[in-house]
Each structure stands twice: as structure tokens, then as C-alpha cells.
Write an enzyme that holds these catalytic residues in place. Structure first.
Site, PDB file in Angstrom:
ATOM      1  N   SER A 137       0.819  -1.217   0.000  1.00 50.82           N
ATOM      2  CA  SER A 137       0.000   0.000   0.000  1.00 50.82           C
ATOM      3  C   SER A 137       0.850   1.263   0.000  1.00 50.82           C
ATOM      4  CB  SER A 137      -0.895   0.026   1.237  1.00 50.82           C
ATOM      5  OG  SER A 137      -1.647  -1.154   1.318  1.00 50.82           O
ATOM      6  N   SER A 191       2.847  -2.947   8.312  1.00 54.23           N
ATOM      7  CA  SER A 191       2.785  -3.505   9.667  1.00 54.23           C
ATOM      8  C   SER A 191       4.157  -4.004  10.104  1.00 54.23           C
ATOM      9  CB  SER A 191       1.789  -4.664   9.719  1.00 54.23           C
ATOM     10  OG  SER A 191       0.505  -4.187   9.373  1.00 54.23           O
ATOM     11  N   GLU A 234      -2.751 -15.308   1.516  1.00 55.31           N
ATOM     12  CA  GLU A 234      -3.035 -14.217   2.441  1.00 55.31           C
ATOM     13  C   GLU A 234      -4.489 -14.213   2.887  1.00 55.31           C
ATOM     14  OE1 GLU A 234      -1.646 -10.382   1.086  1.00 55.31           O
ATOM     15  OE2 GLU A 234      -2.709  -9.362   2.691  1.00 55.31           O
ATOM     16  N   GLU A 256     -15.270  -4.802  -0.078  1.00 51.80           N
ATOM     17  CA  GLU A 256     -15.770  -4.451  -1.414  1.00 51.80           C
ATOM     18  C   GLU A 256     -14.899  -5.084  -2.501  1.00 51.80           C
ATOM     19  OE1 GLU A 256     -15.458  -2.282   1.164  1.00 51.80           O
ATOM     20  OE2 GLU A 256     -17.618  -2.311   1.512  1.00 51.80           O
TER      21      GLU A 256
HETATM   22  C1  LIG Z   1      -4.453  -3.282  10.329  1.00 56.88           C
HETATM   23  C2  LIG Z   1      -3.970  -3.076   8.944  1.00 56.88           C
HETATM   24  C3  LIG Z   1      -2.731  -3.551   8.585  1.00 56.88           C
HETATM   25  C4  LIG Z   1      -2.257  -3.347   7.301  1.00 56.88           C
HETATM   26  N1  LIG Z   1      -1.012  -3.806   7.001  1.00 56.88           N
HETATM   27  C5  LIG Z   1      -0.515  -3.571   5.760  1.00 56.88           C
HETATM   28  C6  LIG Z   1       0.808  -3.966   5.432  1.00 56.88           C
HETATM   29  O1  LIG Z   1       1.523  -4.536   6.273  1.00 56.88           O
HETATM   30  N2  LIG Z   1       1.277  -3.702   4.212  1.00 56.88           N
HETATM   31  C7  LIG Z   1       0.508  -3.091   3.258  1.00 56.88           C
HETATM   32  O2  LIG Z   1       0.986  -2.904   2.149  1.00 56.88           O
HETATM   33  N3  LIG Z   1      -0.749  -2.681   3.533  1.00 56.88           N
HETATM   34  C8  LIG Z   1      -1.270  -2.909   4.758  1.00 56.88           C
HETATM   35  N4  LIG Z   1      -2.557  -2.492   5.065  1.00 56.88           N
HETATM   36  C9  LIG Z   1      -3.279  -1.708   4.077  1.00 56.88           C
HETATM   37  C10 LIG Z   1      -4.434  -2.417   3.400  1.00 56.88           C
HETATM   38  O3  LIG Z   1      -3.978  -3.334   2.468  1.00 56.88           O
HETATM   39  C11 LIG Z   1      -5.284  -1.310   2.776  1.00 56.88           C
HETATM   40  O4  LIG Z   1      -5.835  -0.583   3.826  1.00 56.88           O
HETATM   41  C12 LIG Z   1      -6.364  -1.827   1.895  1.00 56.88           C
HETATM   42  O5  LIG Z   1      -5.841  -2.393   0.723  1.00 56.88           O
HETATM   43  C13 LIG Z   1      -7.353  -0.718   1.515  1.00 56.88           C
HETATM   44  O6  LIG Z   1      -6.721   0.425   1.056  1.00 56.88           O
HETATM   45  P1  LIG Z   1      -7.070   1.854   1.684  1.00 56.88           P
HETATM   46  O7  LIG Z   1      -6.977   1.756   3.132  1.00 56.88           O
HETATM   47  O8  LIG Z   1      -6.245   2.845   0.972  1.00 56.88           O
HETATM   48  O9  LIG Z   1      -8.595   2.110   1.348  1.00 56.88           O
HETATM   49  P2  LIG Z   1      -9.219   2.607  -0.034  1.00 56.88           P
HETATM   50  O10 LIG Z   1      -8.752   1.749  -1.125  1.00 56.88           O
HETATM   51  O11 LIG Z   1      -9.056   4.068  -0.167  1.00 56.88           O
HETATM   52  O12 LIG Z   1     -10.730   2.262   0.246  1.00 56.88           O
HETATM   53  C14 LIG Z   1     -11.620   3.037   1.038  1.00 56.88           C
HETATM   54  C15 LIG Z   1     -13.016   2.482   0.869  1.00 56.88           C
HETATM   55  O13 LIG Z   1     -13.370   2.568  -0.516  1.00 56.88           O
HETATM   56  C16 LIG Z   1     -13.730   1.289  -0.990  1.00 56.88           C
HETATM   57  N5  LIG Z   1     -13.325   1.142  -2.378  1.00 56.88           N
HETATM   58  C17 LIG Z   1     -12.117   1.352  -2.950  1.00 56.88           C
HETATM   59  N6  LIG Z   1     -12.127   1.032  -4.244  1.00 56.88           N
HETATM   60  C18 LIG Z   1     -13.371   0.590  -4.522  1.00 56.88           C
HETATM   61  C19 LIG Z   1     -14.006   0.062  -5.670  1.00 56.88           C
HETATM   62  N7  LIG Z   1     -13.371  -0.089  -6.833  1.00 56.88           N
HETATM   63  N8  LIG Z   1     -15.290  -0.291  -5.564  1.00 56.88           N
HETATM   64  C20 LIG Z   1     -15.960  -0.161  -4.390  1.00 56.88           C
HETATM   65  N9  LIG Z   1     -15.434   0.301  -3.267  1.00 56.88           N
HETATM   66  C21 LIG Z   1     -14.130   0.669  -3.337  1.00 56.88           C
HETATM   67  C22 LIG Z   1     -12.978   0.323  -0.113  1.00 56.88           C
HETATM   68  O14 LIG Z   1     -13.577  -0.961  -0.131  1.00 56.88           O
HETATM   69  C23 LIG Z   1     -13.108   0.995   1.220  1.00 56.88           C
HETATM   70  O15 LIG Z   1     -14.358   0.704   1.772  1.00 56.88           O
HETATM   71  C24 LIG Z   1      -3.049  -2.674   6.348  1.00 56.88           C
HETATM   72  C25 LIG Z   1      -4.300  -2.210   6.707  1.00 56.88           C
HETATM   73  C26 LIG Z   1      -4.759  -2.387   7.988  1.00 56.88           C
HETATM   74  C27 LIG Z   1      -6.105  -1.864   8.349  1.00 56.88           C
END
Ligand SMILES: Cc1cc2nc3c(=O)[nH]c(=O)nc-3n(C[C@H](O)[C@H](O)[C@H](O)COP(=O)(O)OP(=O)(O)OC[C@H]3O[C@@H](n4cnc5c(N)ncnc54)[C@H](O)[C@@H]3O)c2cc1C
Lengths: 380, 342
Positions: free
Chosen positions: A131, A163, A247, A367
Site C-alpha cells: 500500500s 505492519s 493471504e 468491497e
Molecule cells: C491493520 C492493517 C494492517 C495493514 N497492514 C498492511 C501492510 O503490512 N502492508 C501493506 O501494504 N498494507 C497494509 N494495510 C493496508 C491495506 O492493504 C489497505 O488498507 C487496503 O488495501 C485498503 O486500502 P485503503 O486503506 O487505501 O482504502 P481505499 O482503497 O481508499 O478504500 C476506502 C473504501 O473505498 C472502498 N473502495 C475502494 N475502491 C473501490 C471500488 N473499486 N469499488 C468499491 N469500493 C471501493 C474500499 O472498499 C473501502 O471501503 C493494512 C491495513 C490495515 C487496516
């Protein structure tokens, strides 16, 4: 329309021995005096070291890399027992679950020799560098760039939500190595970066439960040698996709709150009521089929398949289930949750409820998973 | 193709051919689909207990499941599940099944028949196809019985899917046969596993119809299946169907092994009950008005799964029983039961 393929037998008698072994290990380990909800988010390097030395990390890997050459179902039993006991399993979790297997599949002999035995000993921990601030669900849009130099790569950009980067040894990065605006999935590569490298700044991010688990990583002209590349240049996307069934299908996708349910059962035995029996029953009737689905995937992963459709179904149903445990206990039954309480039940309830929002975000949001399921149903 | 898959395929083909609009229409109005019954009977799949002549329990159950899957996926309006179950119970008590369709009591805790001097009195509520059955398996005084519905006063009724559910009132009736001692809960569990399997398959069919429809129906210039709101609803339904199917599969494994029977059957029925409500709601929502018409086939499946939720144990009954079972096991943690059964 594709039909998911699950073959689930409830009882595998041949697994009884490994189950007894890991239970005995845990019963004698000091860490489980304080079981944790969402225990694979509790980092304890000493625990992982003890686990590794006992042979419970890298269990399925070849012996020449420090593995145990056990079956994928034996490994499954071990990790579900860790979760059910609330053991602090975060330190090695990612290395054992996905970084190690990625190295086995795509790494060179030298890369495997360098990293896998240390992972298996419980001494080397890994993070996921996927991410970025502007790339979450839309992972193919990552912009962190790795540029080839004469004798290696120079990396610039940012990763976020990484993380345990502050406590781990490597981060497996997804970087852009060339541009093709027409096909964003091309031109991505995986690079294994040591976390003590010069030019890398790790900034803590505190989560809503008050813990420092994830981080933001800033890469400023970070230099790594050419052999830090994992697999093929430009094939990073395909490699990442093959990581996802590992995963998404495991028991950590539905057991994060199980210790809370167990603690509630202890209370319900002391004060029996129809309500608490019904609540426990309604949770068990969701959990047991889910576990059957998840184990059936583990068996197929062990045969080299990539059941991504089935894995998405497990994570979709699993995160709803593990979120519902805390939700129903808090909403229907119980007194105040308190993360600082000496009372085990109140503390676990607090941990489960405070961690619950992340269950349907990490590892692919609800989603995104529903989108994957819909694609396999033939809708997109 | 395995033997089991072949049996399932044969039944599916037979039904695809023979379950015509006229047969369905007549059955909806209470007619007995006799010709279809005879055709299925001639194929020899209606008595899986008898089919497993080797005495192989597991094989008999696999055949039963295959036949019931095919029937549920076709919304077959005949009591083949009841006939299979009744035949199964009779075989276990070494009683000869009468020829023709069979049925069963509900095995609910409050259902009481009394037996005195070999004669039976009391009421059985909502007996599937009671009016058509050649025999009804029930319990009285702790023993299994085979009763003749012709010896009862029959008050006809139907379920949501227009399947007959008749009340049978016996007074001093002579049973066809009296078997040995039987365990009410074990019989209820066996029936619950069957209903759960039928529900999972009928729900799977409702999902399949909905996915097909979403791919064809166009609004705003594209198939409605292209809208994310529709995709996500159907994805949620797919999760429900998958887990209900796995739960039913686990119940059948438990029956074959003779282990974890109450545990696995309770889970299967509770899971199927809950999945049924969600799947029916989503399937209809995705269809819009057409799904609400009599002409369109979706309701044949959704009416059945909704009806079956209450039969052989609604969720409240099974969830509570399951909770009491796991909490009441001395010295067992919840986890040890999840991992190894009970
Ligand atoms: C506890 C925790 C640990 C994590 N650890 C890691 C890690 O170690 N390494 C790493 O790389 N990442 C990590 N992540 C990140 C995680 O992979 C991302 O949070 C996740 O992929 C979502 O991205 P975002 O948070 O940017 O949300 P966004 O992508 O911005 O999404 C926000 C909302 O919009 C919705 N949305 C987005 N696109 C669409 C679509 N096309 N259609 C419908 N709805 C949509 C999503 O479902 C969500 O509800 C971690 C996250 C958490 C919470």
C-alpha cells in the site's frame, strides 16, 4: 457461473498428533498467560523465537531451508491453535505465511539460503510493502519507483500501513520498474529490501486501539543490490496475485475474535441462560462450516493450486463472522469493555471491538473481495 | 464420472425432461404427480437405504445426497426426501417399507402420540404429503412406528410452496408396524441434515438463476450485473450458499462416520436456515418485479427454502441446542469442540 469447490471433512484423525504437540508447546509457554484477541496483531519476538526453535515456522518448507517438510494441513493445525489460544503471533506471521512462500516460489537459491533458515528459526521477520498513500485498493497504481543503476536498484517513494516495519528485518516491496500507461499491471516488480538500509525513514502510525503496529516508510535514494529483485522484472503483479490465496484463506480471517468467544463461554458456563447458549450456538454454526472451507483451501494450496475464488469467499464470510462476535456481545449481552481491565473478558471484548474495523480492510477490503467473487460468478 | 455423479446426473436429466410446466402447475394445485413418481421409482433411486444393499452406510448416504441434490435443484414437487428418510428409518428397524411414497412426523419435542394395547392415538401436525403417503414414520412411547394415514382423519394444509402439509388425527388406530426403541433427537437430526441439504441446493439454484438474470437484464444501457451494488449482493449470497453447502456436507460426513451427529446436523440446519433468508431476499431484489410473478421460476426455489426453514428445527431451536451441547460438555473448551467435534 463458476461453482466454488470445497471438500471439507470435519475430522482428520491423522492431524491429532500435531495438534497435541502444539497444544503442549503452548500450555508450557509463558506468553499465553495473557491471551490476546486479534493475536496475530501482537508482536512478540521472543515468542516467535521459541516457536521457530520448536519447528513451528516454515513447517511446509524443504529441510534444506530450515523447513519441516510437513503437510499444509499440519501447518494449518498449528496456526489455528495459535489463534485459538490467543498467542502473540505477529512477529513471524507474515514471513511464515507469505514472504517465505514467495521466496520459495520465485527466489533464487542464494536468496532462499540467505533468508529462509532465519525465518524458520523465528529470528527474521518480514513486512508487506504494497500500500501507498495514494494506492490502497487500487494496488496497480503504486508509484514507488525502483530504477536500475549499474549494479543495483535505487528506490524512491512512500509505502504506508506497513505492519511491523519498525520491528522487522525485510520489507517485500511492490515497485514500479517501468511505465506502460495502457497496462498499469505491467512494469511492476517485487524487491526485497532490508529495513536497516540507508535512506529509509520509518515513521510510526498509531492505530485506534492505541498501538504502534503499522508505519509509513519514506524511501529517498535507497540503494539495494541487483539481487534484491525477487522473481522476474515486470512480473511483480502476477507474483503478488499468487500471494493472495495464501493471504486471504487462512484461519486468521475468522479466528481473530475467537478467544473472546471462548472467554464468553467460560462466563456462560458459570451463569447458564438460554440467551447465551443461543448466542454461542449461532456463532458456532457459522464458524464450523467456515473452518471446513478454509481447511479445504489449505489442502489445495498444499497441492500447488491457487483457489482465489474460494479464498475470497472465506475472507468475505470470515470477516463478517469475526466482527459479529464482539458486536453481538457488546450490543446484546455484556457490561463495559475496558482495554486496561484485569478482567479477562472485559479486556478481550475491548481488544476485539477496537480491532474489528480492520478485519474487513486489511488483506483486501470487503468491497474488493466481493468484486472478486462477482467476477468468478461471471458478472464482470 | 463417478457412480455418484452419474446418479445425480441421471436424476437431473430425468427431471429436466419430465418436470414440465403442466406437471408443476398441477402440483401447485394439489395434484399428485403420479406419472413422474413412477418414472423415478422405476429408476430405483427412491430408496437409497435399500440401494446400499452391501449395508454400506456411507455409500447409501452418498447416493441419497446425490438424488436429493438433483431433486432440490429442480424444485421437484414430490416427497422423495421424506420417502428416503422413512425408508432409512424402517430399514434400521428391519421393517419392510410399503411401496409408494412415504412420509414422517416432525419429531418435534411437543409432538406426542400415545400407544395403548398396540393402538395409537394423537395428532401429527403438518405431515408432508400425508394425504398421499402409503405410510408415515412416527414415534410413540419411545418406539418407532409405521402408521397408515388412511387410518387417520386428515385435515389438509400446504406450506409456502404449495407442498402438502397435512394434519393427521389418529384415534385408536392400528399401526402398520411397530419397531424398536428409537431416539427422538437422533431421528430429528437425521431429518434436519436432509432438509439442510435440500435447502443448500435450492438456494444454490436461486443464486444461479439470479446470476444468469443479472447477466441478461439490461438497464441504463448495460446488464444490471455490471452494477456494483448488484454484484456485491450476489457475492454475499454466494458466500451464504457456499457455507450452507459445506455445512450440509459436514452433516452427511458425520452421519456416515456416526460421530458428531447432533453437533454437525444442528450446525447444518441452523446455517441453512439463516442462509435461506438472505439468499431469498437477495435473489428477489436482483430480479425486480419479474421475480414476483407466478410465471417466472425463481419463486419455486425461494418459497421452498423459506418453508423449509421452520421444518425439523428453526434456527432458535438448533442454535440453543448447539450452545447447550458445547457448554455442557464437561472439561471441554469451545475450541477443542470446534476443532475435533463432540
Ligand atoms: C491493520 C492493517 C494492517 C495493514 N497492514 C498492511 C501492510 O503490512 N502492508 C501493506 O501494504 N498494507 C497494509 N494495510 C493496508 C491495506 O492493504 C489497505 O488498507 C487496503 O488495501 C485498503 O486500502 P485503503 O486503506 O487505501 O482504502 P481505499 O482503497 O481508499 O478504500 C476506502 C473504501 O473505498 C472502498 N473502495 C475502494 N475502491 C473501490 C471500488 N473499486 N469499488 C468499491 N469500493 C471501493 C474500499 O472498499 C473501502 O471501503 C493494512 C491495513 C490495515 C487496516
Amino acid at each position: 457461473m463458476k461453482t466454488p469447490n470445497f471438500d471439507s471433512r470435519m475430522n482428520q484423525p491423522e492431524l491429532a498428533r500435531i495438534r497435541a504437540e502444539i497444544r503442549e508447546f503452548l500450555a508450557n509457554d509463558p506468553s499465553i498467560a495473557k491471551p490476546r484477541a486479534d493475536s496475530w496483531s501482537h508482536f512478540d519476538a521472543a515468542f516467535s523465537g521459541r516457536l521457530g526453535r520448536a519447528g513451528y515456522i516454515g513447517m511446509t518448507w524443504p529441510k534444506r531451508y530450515g523447513g519441516g517438510e510437513r503437510s499444509s494441513l499440519e501447518r494449518y493445525v498449528v496456526i489455528e491453535e495459535l489463534l485459538a489460544a490467543g498467542a502473540p503471533a505477529a512477529a513471524h506471521w507474515i514471513a511464515d505465511r507469505q514472504t517465505g512462500p514467495q521466496l520459495l516460489r520465485f527466489g533464487t537459491e542464494a536468496q532462499r539460503q540467505q533468508v529462509l533458515p532465519a525465518i524458520a528459526r523465528g529470528e527474521c521477520f518480514c513486512s508487506i510493502g504494497m500500500s501507498e498513500p495514494d494506492s490502497g485498493s487500487d494496488l496497480a497504481s503504486v508509484r514507488t519507483r525502483a530504477t536500475r543503476t549499474g549494479d543495483g536498484w535505487v528506490i524512491n517513494g512512500r509505502k504506508i500501513w506497513t505492519s511491523y516495519a519498525h520491528q522487522s528485518h525485510y520489507v517485500l516491496m511492490l515497485c514500479r520498474t517501468s511505465d506502460n500507461p495502457a497496462a498499469r499491471q505491467q512494469g511492476l516488480s517485487q524487491i526485497l529490501v532490508p529495513l536497516d538500509v540507508a535512506g529509509l525513514t520509518i515513521r510510526p502510525i498509531i492505530n485506534m486501539a492505541g498501538a504502534h503496529d503499522f508505519n509509513e516508510l519514506l524511501f529517498e535514494d535507497v540503494q539495494v543490490p541487483a539481487d534484491a529483485l525477487l522473481g522476474s522484472e515486470g512480473k511483480g503483479w502476477d507474483q503478488v496475485i499468487s500471494e493472495l490465496a495464501f493471504e486471504r484463506s487462512g484461519p486468521e480471517r475468522f479466528l481473530s475474535s475467537f478467544v473472546l468467544l471462548e472467554a464468553f463461554a467460560d462466563l456462560a458456563r458459570q451463569q447458564p441462560s438460554a440467551e447465551s447458549a443461543t448466542l454461542i450456538g449461532s456463532m458456532i454454526s457459522r464458524l464450523v462450516p467456515l473452518r471446513g472451507m478454509s481447511m479445504s483451501i489449505a489442502a489445495r494450496l498444499g497441492q500447488g493450486e491457487s483457489p482465489n475464488f474460494e479464498a475470497a469467499l472465506v475472507k468475505e464470510m470470515g470477516s463478517l463472522f469475526e466482527q459479529d462476535i464482539g458486536d453481538r456481545l457488546l450490543g446484546e449481552i455484556v457490561p463495559a469493555a475496558d482495554p486496561t481491565s484485569d478482567d479477562k473478558f472485559r479486556r478481550l471484548l475491548a481488544e476485539a471491538v477496537l480491532h474489528a474495523p480492520s478485519f474487513s480492510i486489511r488483506g483486501g477490503t470487503r468491497e474488493i473481495l466481493r468484486g472478486i467473487i462477482a467476477r468468478d460468478l461471471g458478472l464482470r | 464420472m463417478s457412480d455418484i455423479a452419474m446418479i445425480e446426473d441421471t436424476v437431473r436429466r430425468t427431471l429436466a425432461d419430465a418436470l414440465t410446466a403442466n406437471v408443476i402447475e398441477a402440483a401447485e394445485h394439489g395434484a399428485w404427480a403420479g406419472a413422474l413418481w413412477e418414472r423415478l421409482e422405476a429408476q430405483g433411486f427412491l430408496q437409497p437405504a435399500a440401494l446400499a444393499e452391501s449395508g454400506d452406510l456411507a455409500e447409501g448416504l452418498e447416493i441419497e445426497a446425490a438424488v436429493l441434490r438433483a431433486a432440490a435443484a429442480s424444485a421437484l414437487p414430490l416427497p422423495i426426501a421424506e420417502t428416503a428418510l422413512a425408508g432409512w428409518f424402517l430399514a434400521r428397524h428391519h421393517l419392510e417399507p410399503p411401496t409408494g411414497p412415504l412420509s414422517l412426523a416432525s419429531f418435534a419435542a411437543n409432538e406426542a402420540l400415545s400407544i395403548a394395547d398396540g393402538r395409537v392415538s394423537g395428532r401429527l401436525e403438518r405431515v408432508p404429503w400425508g394425504r398421499n403417503a402409503a405410510g408415515v414414520v412416527a414415534m410413540a412411547g419411545g418406539a418407532m412406528l409405521l402408521l397408515d394415514p388412511r387410518a387417520a382423519a386428515i385435515t389438509p394444509g400446504v406450506n409456502l410452496a404449495a407442498e402438502p402439509r397435512d394434519t393427521l388425527e389418529f384415534s385408536n388406530a392400528q399401526p402398520i408396524a411397530i419397531g424398536g426403541a428409537a431416539d427422538r433427537e437422533q431421528m430429528l437430526c437425521r431429518c434436519a441434515a436432509v432438509r439442510a441439504l435440500q435447502m443448500a441446493e435450492a438456494a444454490a439454484r436461486a443464486l444461479e438463476i439470479s446470476v444468469e438474470y443479472a447477466g441478461q437484464r439490461k438497464q441504463f444501457g448495460k446488464p444490471i450485473g455490471g452494477f456494483q451494488a448488484i454484484q456485491h449482493q450476489l457475492a454475499a449470497a454466494a458466500g451464504e450458499v457456499a457455507s450452507a453447502r459445506v455445512a450440509a456436507q459436514q452433516a452427511y460426513f458425520a452421519l456416515a462416520a456416526g460421530q458428531n451427529v447432533v453437533f454437525a446436523c444442528a450446525i447444518a440446519k441452523a446455517r441453512a436456515n439463516d442462509a435461506a433468508g438472505t439468499v431469498a431476499r437477495i435473489a428477489h431484489q436482483v430480479h425486480g418485479a419479474i421475480g414476483f410473478t407466478q410465471e417466472y421460476q425463481l419463486h419455486r426455489f425461494t418459497r421452498r427454502i423459506q418453508s423449509w426453514r421452520g421444518e425439523f428445527g428453526a434456527s432458535a431451536l438448533w442454535n440453543r441446542r448447539l450452545g447447550e451441547l458445547v457448554l455442557g460438555a464437561p472439561g471441554r473448551t469451545l475450541w477443542s469442540i470446534v476443532a475435533s467435534g463432540i
